[in-house]
Scaffold this active site. Structure first.
Site, short mmCIF file in Angstrom:
data_model
loop_
_atom_site.label_atom_id
_atom_site.label_comp_id
_atom_site.label_asym_id
_atom_site.label_seq_id
_atom_site.Cartn_x
_atom_site.Cartn_y
_atom_site.Cartn_z
N ARG A 1 0.86 -1.19 0.00
CA ARG A 1 0.00 0.00 0.00
C ARG A 1 0.90 1.24 0.00
NH1 ARG A 1 -1.29 1.66 4.58
NH2 ARG A 1 -2.07 -0.31 5.38
N TYR B 1 -16.93 16.66 -15.88
CA TYR B 1 -17.20 15.23 -15.80
C TYR B 1 -18.25 14.97 -14.71
CZ TYR B 1 -16.53 10.30 -14.96
OH TYR B 1 -16.74 8.96 -14.79
N ASP C 1 -7.83 19.01 -14.45
CA ASP C 1 -8.11 17.64 -14.89
C ASP C 1 -7.64 17.56 -16.34
OD1 ASP C 1 -9.22 15.31 -15.95
OD2 ASP C 1 -11.03 15.44 -14.74
N LYS D 1 -8.39 6.49 -19.39
CA LYS D 1 -8.70 7.02 -20.71
C LYS D 1 -7.45 6.98 -21.60
CE LYS D 1 -12.52 7.68 -18.46
NZ LYS D 1 -12.85 8.91 -17.79
C1 LIG Z 1 -13.41 9.34 -16.57
C2 LIG Z 1 -13.07 10.70 -16.08
C3 LIG Z 1 -12.84 10.93 -14.71
C4 LIG Z 1 -13.01 9.86 -13.67
O1 LIG Z 1 -12.09 8.84 -13.78
P1 LIG Z 1 -12.36 7.30 -13.43
O2 LIG Z 1 -11.08 6.66 -13.80
O3 LIG Z 1 -13.54 6.85 -14.22
O4 LIG Z 1 -12.65 7.26 -11.96
C5 LIG Z 1 -12.46 12.21 -14.32
N1 LIG Z 1 -12.35 13.21 -15.23
C6 LIG Z 1 -12.57 13.03 -16.54
C7 LIG Z 1 -12.43 14.18 -17.48
C8 LIG Z 1 -12.95 11.77 -17.01
O5 LIG Z 1 -13.20 11.61 -18.31
#
Ligand SMILES: *Cc1c(COP(=O)(O)O)cnc(C)c1O
Length: 383
Positions: free
Chosen positions: A49, A106, A178, A203
């Site tokens: 961890r 998001y 983000d 992603k």
């Molecule tokens: C998918 C996404 C998230 C969240 O991420 P997860 O891996 O699904 O928890 C946050 N911000 C954006 C822009 C996203 O596309």
């Protein structure tokens, strides 16, 4: 010695051949614990961890790509999902602190802030952050965090990162960007003044729709120390196999992003010229309101496109079920193309709020298939 370029960093940062065997690929260290020579005497790893070598390699790689080298202040903490990373940033706040969110974001970020963090006394508001007036008006005396997504999800608006950073710092707040849609290949928020960069590595970073993960990178030593503490104290870590999948995916990030960019530009122009399409949102189109800003702070426009068909919701539903190559699915950023209707899928949690999106909005994650095949698929689905 010259500075390594992005493509080279992606393949080499944190990824020296394994000292024990010479393996050129960082092994998947499937272990929870590490033997110690004497109590407290070990090789830097005591419990997975806290640290795991596969995860360490990923963290060094992602930090380096966001501009934070191993000898620089700061670094990366990898998490089990993008939202786990968002939650960790939430732990940096205390009751009474206020978060500024963009009015397009998001859905899961919005849900975490509006439905979970508020229970712990955190306040928030959502505003149009695409103008200086909008950013300034959103800030309160208690604002501790400005949260920026750019391009935003799903309307692909562009927010001026350097400006948002200035406003945040004048207010004594942090700017979080983000960077999931742009990736560090197209945009480097820390170099524009952001304090933290957040990723859903599910992603583009992972890039193959085969794992869920997240990360936070900062160039602030104290923030990094606090995040490292939280990573260990709260435990939302990626397992070694997931860390490996992202590490492997990132090696080809530059190649993939070039193709995502190229394909999306062609498709956006096709949709923009088509009478069966009412509106197209893509920062690479010269007429897009975010185009000039995107040209300034990005090196490409990315693989995400949103549009509304002329035929409204019914047409949108038909198109989304008729494509053959564009799979009807949530998520984005993989090699395969995806199509979805945010209002009824990824963005259900923003219904009835300031973040609501048009019901007939169709979002495309343009993959790296041959662009002619993708155009043919969309043309046929448009009917
Ligand atoms: C998918 C996404 C998230 C969240 O991420 P997860 O891996 O699904 O928890 C946050 N911000 C954006 C822009 C996203 O596309």
């Amino acid at each position: 010695m010259t500075e390594d370029q992005f493509e080279t960093i992606a393949i080499h940062a944190g990824q020296q051949p394994d000292p024990a065997t010479g393996a050129v690929v960082v092994p998947i260290y499937a272990t929870s614990t590490y033997v110690q020579e004497a109590p407290g005497v070990h090789k830097g790893y005591e419990y997975s961890r806290t640290d795991n070598p596969t995860r360490t390699a990923l963290q060094i790689q992602l930090a380096a790509l966001e501009g934070v080298g191993e000898t620089d202040d700061g670094g990366c903490v990898a998490t089990s999902s993008g939202l786990a990373a968002t939650a960790m940033i939430g732990y940096l706040l205390k009751p009474g602190d206020h978060i500024v969110l963009p009015d397009d974001a998001y859905g899961g970020t919005f849900r975490l802030i509006a439905q979970v963090l508020t229970k712990h006394g955190i306040e928030w508001s959502a505003s149009d952050l695409t103008t200086e007036g909008g950013i300034r008006a959103a800030v309160r005396a208690t604002t501790k965090l400005i949260w920026v997504e750019t391009p935003t999800n799903p309307l692909l608006r562009i927010i001026d990162i350097a400006l948002a950073a200035n406003v945040a710092h004048e207010a004594g707040a942090w700017l979080v960007v983000d960077n999931t849609f742009a990736t560090p290949y197209l945009q480097l928020p820390l170099s524009l003044g952001a304090d933290m960069v957040l990723h859903s590595s599910t992603k583009y970073l992972g890039g193959h729709s085969d794992t869920v993960g997240g990360a936070i990178v900062t160039n602030d030593a104290e923030l990094h120390e606090r995040l490292r503490f939280l990573q260990n104290a709260t435990g939302p870590i990626p397992g070694p196999f997931d860390a490996y999948l992202v590490l492997r995916g990132v090696k080809t990030l530059a190649l993939r992003m070039d193709r995502h960019n190229q394909n999306a530009e062609v498709i956006a122009r096709f949709l923009d010229d088509d009478p069966r399409v009412a509106n197209v949102w893509y920062p690479g189109l010269p007429g897009d309101p975010g185009h000039e800003m995107a040209r300034r702070q990005m090196t490409g426009f990315g693989g995400m496109i949103s549009f509304t068909p002329s035929g409204g919701l019914e047409a949108a539903n038909t198109i989304a079920t008729r494509t053959r190559l564009f799979f009807l699915a949530e998520s984005l950023g993989g090699v395969e193309s995806l199509i979805e209707l945010p209002a009824g899928m990824t963005h259900l949690s923003v219904e009835g709020t300031a973040l609501e999106v048009p019901e007939d909005l169709v979002r495309l994650s343009v993959g790296v298939e041959h662009v002619d095949d993708l155009l043919f698929d969309l043309d046929r689905a448009l009917g």
